[in-house]
Design a protein around this motif. Structure first.
Motif, mmCIF file in Angstrom:
data_model
loop_
_atom_site.group_PDB
_atom_site.id
_atom_site.type_symbol
_atom_site.label_atom_id
_atom_site.label_comp_id
_atom_site.label_asym_id
_atom_site.label_seq_id
_atom_site.Cartn_x
_atom_site.Cartn_y
_atom_site.Cartn_z
ATOM 1 N N LEU A 155 0.884 -1.105 0.000
ATOM 2 C CA LEU A 155 0.147 -0.146 -0.160
ATOM 3 C C LEU A 155 0.877 1.087 -0.015
ATOM 4 O O LEU A 155 1.638 1.416 0.838
ATOM 5 N N GLU A 156 0.704 2.109 -1.012
ATOM 6 C CA GLU A 156 1.490 3.354 -1.244
ATOM 7 C C GLU A 156 0.750 4.443 -0.595
ATOM 8 O O GLU A 156 -0.462 4.662 -1.043
ATOM 9 N N VAL A 157 1.121 5.201 0.168
ATOM 10 C CA VAL A 157 0.533 6.550 0.535
ATOM 11 C C VAL A 157 0.985 7.649 0.251
ATOM 12 O O VAL A 157 2.446 8.073 0.324
ATOM 13 N N TYR A 158 0.392 8.505 -0.367
ATOM 14 C CA TYR A 158 0.606 9.880 -0.800
ATOM 15 C C TYR A 158 -0.261 10.978 -0.008
ATOM 16 O O TYR A 158 -1.281 10.463 0.535
ATOM 17 N N ALA A 159 0.036 12.267 0.053
ATOM 18 C CA ALA A 159 -0.086 13.242 0.710
ATOM 19 C C ALA A 159 -0.059 14.567 -0.003
ATOM 20 O O ALA A 159 0.853 14.448 -0.888
ATOM 21 N N GLY A 160 -1.035 15.203 0.102
ATOM 22 C CA GLY A 160 -0.929 16.497 -0.469
ATOM 23 C C GLY A 160 -2.045 17.517 0.034
ATOM 24 O O GLY A 160 -2.721 17.394 0.463
ATOM 25 N N ARG A 161 -1.642 19.047 -0.393
ATOM 26 C CA ARG A 161 -2.886 19.982 0.296
ATOM 27 C C ARG A 161 -3.353 20.689 -1.026
ATOM 28 O O ARG A 161 -2.482 20.961 -2.069
ATOM 29 N N LEU A 162 -4.420 20.954 -0.937
ATOM 30 C CA LEU A 162 -4.975 21.485 -2.259
ATOM 31 C C LEU A 162 -4.713 23.088 -2.482
ATOM 32 O O LEU A 162 -4.296 23.574 -1.557
ATOM 33 N N ASN A 163 -4.368 23.350 -3.631
ATOM 34 C CA ASN A 163 -4.009 24.728 -4.072
ATOM 35 C C ASN A 163 -5.268 25.612 -4.013
ATOM 36 O O ASN A 163 -4.913 26.859 -3.865
ATOM 37 N N ASN A 164 -6.173 25.132 -4.378
ATOM 38 C CA ASN A 164 -7.497 26.055 -4.448
ATOM 39 C C ASN A 164 -8.677 25.141 -4.018
ATOM 40 O O ASN A 164 -8.719 23.954 -3.674
ATOM 41 N N ASP A 165 -9.866 25.845 -3.784
ATOM 42 C CA ASP A 165 -11.085 25.114 -3.788
ATOM 43 C C ASP A 165 -11.380 24.237 -4.991
ATOM 44 O O ASP A 165 -11.075 24.768 -5.942
ATOM 45 N N VAL A 166 -12.224 23.241 -4.693
ATOM 46 C CA VAL A 166 -12.681 22.315 -5.737
ATOM 47 C C VAL A 166 -13.969 22.020 -5.689
ATOM 48 O O VAL A 166 -14.257 21.801 -4.139
ATOM 49 N N GLU A 167 -14.449 21.563 -6.568
ATOM 50 C CA GLU A 167 -15.864 20.979 -6.613
ATOM 51 C C GLU A 167 -15.708 19.445 -6.588
ATOM 52 O O GLU A 167 -15.090 19.173 -7.731
ATOM 53 N N LEU A 168 -16.202 18.873 -5.518
ATOM 54 C CA LEU A 168 -15.698 17.248 -5.620
ATOM 55 C C LEU A 168 -16.490 16.522 -6.555
ATOM 56 O O LEU A 168 -17.956 17.021 -6.673
ATOM 57 N N VAL A 169 -16.167 15.488 -7.146
ATOM 58 C CA VAL A 169 -17.105 14.813 -8.058
ATOM 59 C C VAL A 169 -17.030 13.306 -7.520
ATOM 60 O O VAL A 169 -15.986 12.780 -7.628
ATOM 61 N N GLU A 170 -18.073 12.740 -6.890
ATOM 62 C CA GLU A 170 -18.056 11.315 -6.359
ATOM 63 C C GLU A 170 -18.336 10.380 -7.250
ATOM 64 O O GLU A 170 -19.038 10.322 -8.401
ATOM 65 N N GLU A 171 -17.198 9.303 -7.472
ATOM 66 C CA GLU A 171 -17.472 8.139 -8.212
ATOM 67 C C GLU A 171 -18.440 7.124 -7.680
ATOM 68 O O GLU A 171 -19.341 7.170 -8.357
ATOM 69 N N VAL A 172 -18.092 6.462 -6.660
ATOM 70 C CA VAL A 172 -18.794 5.372 -6.239
ATOM 71 C C VAL A 172 -19.371 5.781 -4.578
ATOM 72 O O VAL A 172 -20.526 5.714 -4.125
ATOM 73 N N ASN A 173 -18.041 6.310 -3.734
ATOM 74 C CA ASN A 173 -18.201 6.466 -2.528
ATOM 75 C C ASN A 173 -18.307 7.992 -2.234
ATOM 76 O O ASN A 173 -18.145 8.812 -2.748
ATOM 77 N N LYS A 174 -19.420 8.154 -1.314
ATOM 78 C CA LYS A 174 -19.565 9.585 -0.680
ATOM 79 C C LYS A 174 -18.599 10.242 -0.046
ATOM 80 O O LYS A 174 -17.703 9.398 0.640
ATOM 81 N N LEU A 175 -18.225 11.456 -0.416
ATOM 82 C CA LEU A 175 -16.977 12.301 0.068
ATOM 83 C C LEU A 175 -17.179 13.142 1.127
ATOM 84 O O LEU A 175 -18.225 13.798 1.117
ATOM 85 N N TYR A 176 -16.376 13.270 2.217
ATOM 86 C CA TYR A 176 -16.521 14.107 3.296
ATOM 87 C C TYR A 176 -15.211 14.522 3.544
ATOM 88 O O TYR A 176 -14.332 14.243 3.421
ATOM 89 N N TRP A 177 -15.323 15.998 4.103
ATOM 90 C CA TRP A 177 -14.112 16.568 4.745
ATOM 91 C C TRP A 177 -14.605 16.641 6.370
ATOM 92 O O TRP A 177 -15.181 16.847 6.734
ATOM 93 N N LEU A 178 -13.607 15.861 6.749
ATOM 94 C CA LEU A 178 -13.525 15.460 8.250
ATOM 95 C C LEU A 178 -12.350 16.450 8.865
ATOM 96 O O LEU A 178 -11.391 16.750 8.396
ATOM 97 N N ASP A 179 -12.651 16.888 10.350
ATOM 98 C CA ASP A 179 -11.636 17.395 11.035
ATOM 99 C C ASP A 179 -10.417 16.747 11.235
ATOM 100 O O ASP A 179 -10.606 15.568 11.636
#
Length: 126
Positions: A80-104
């Motif tokens: 399992l390869e783990v990647y990380a990054g911080r968004l440069n700008n606000d984005v409109e999320l597009v869900e494929e299969v799983n519902k997306l959430y921003w968690l604290d």
């Protein structure tokens, strides 16, 4: 060895992390990081960007990913390869299969009744 990836996506302020709620097993109904399979002969970083785009609509113009660690599951022959990054700008999320959430970012990611991965998400965020 089968290769998979997960991607830790942080918002611009780095106080929230993007998670999906799994709609199928394993870990159905639990929060997990986005990610997926690395195809045979596919560059690992490009696979991470591909999976990120497929599952969220986030592109390489929105985020720079860094490969931060790997987990090897010897009995399952999985890496399992783990990647990380911080968004440069606000984005409109597009869900494929799983519902997306921003968690604290202060969530207890070691809570194995809420989060997939047997506590590994907590280790990734330490």
């Amino acid at each position: 060895m089968k290769k998979l990836n997960v991607i830790m996506v942080f918002n611009k302020e780095e106080n929230k992390i993007l998670m999906c709620k799994r709609s199928k097993e394993p870990y159905k109904g639990m929060f997990n990081l986005v990610g997926g399979k690395v195809e045979d002969n596919e560059d690992e970083l490009q696979a991470a960007y591909r999976e990120l785009w497929e599952e969220t609509g986030i592109t390489d113009k929105d985020i720079a990913l860094t490969h931060i660690m790997n987990f090897q599951y010897m009995l399952s022959d999985i890496e399992l390869e783990v990647y990380a990054g911080r968004l440069n700008n606000d984005v409109e999320l597009v869900e494929e299969v799983n519902k997306l959430y921003w968690l604290d970012r202060n969530e207890n990611f070691f809570d194995t009744e809420k989060f997939a991965g047997e506590g590994n998400i907590g280790h990734m965020l330490c």
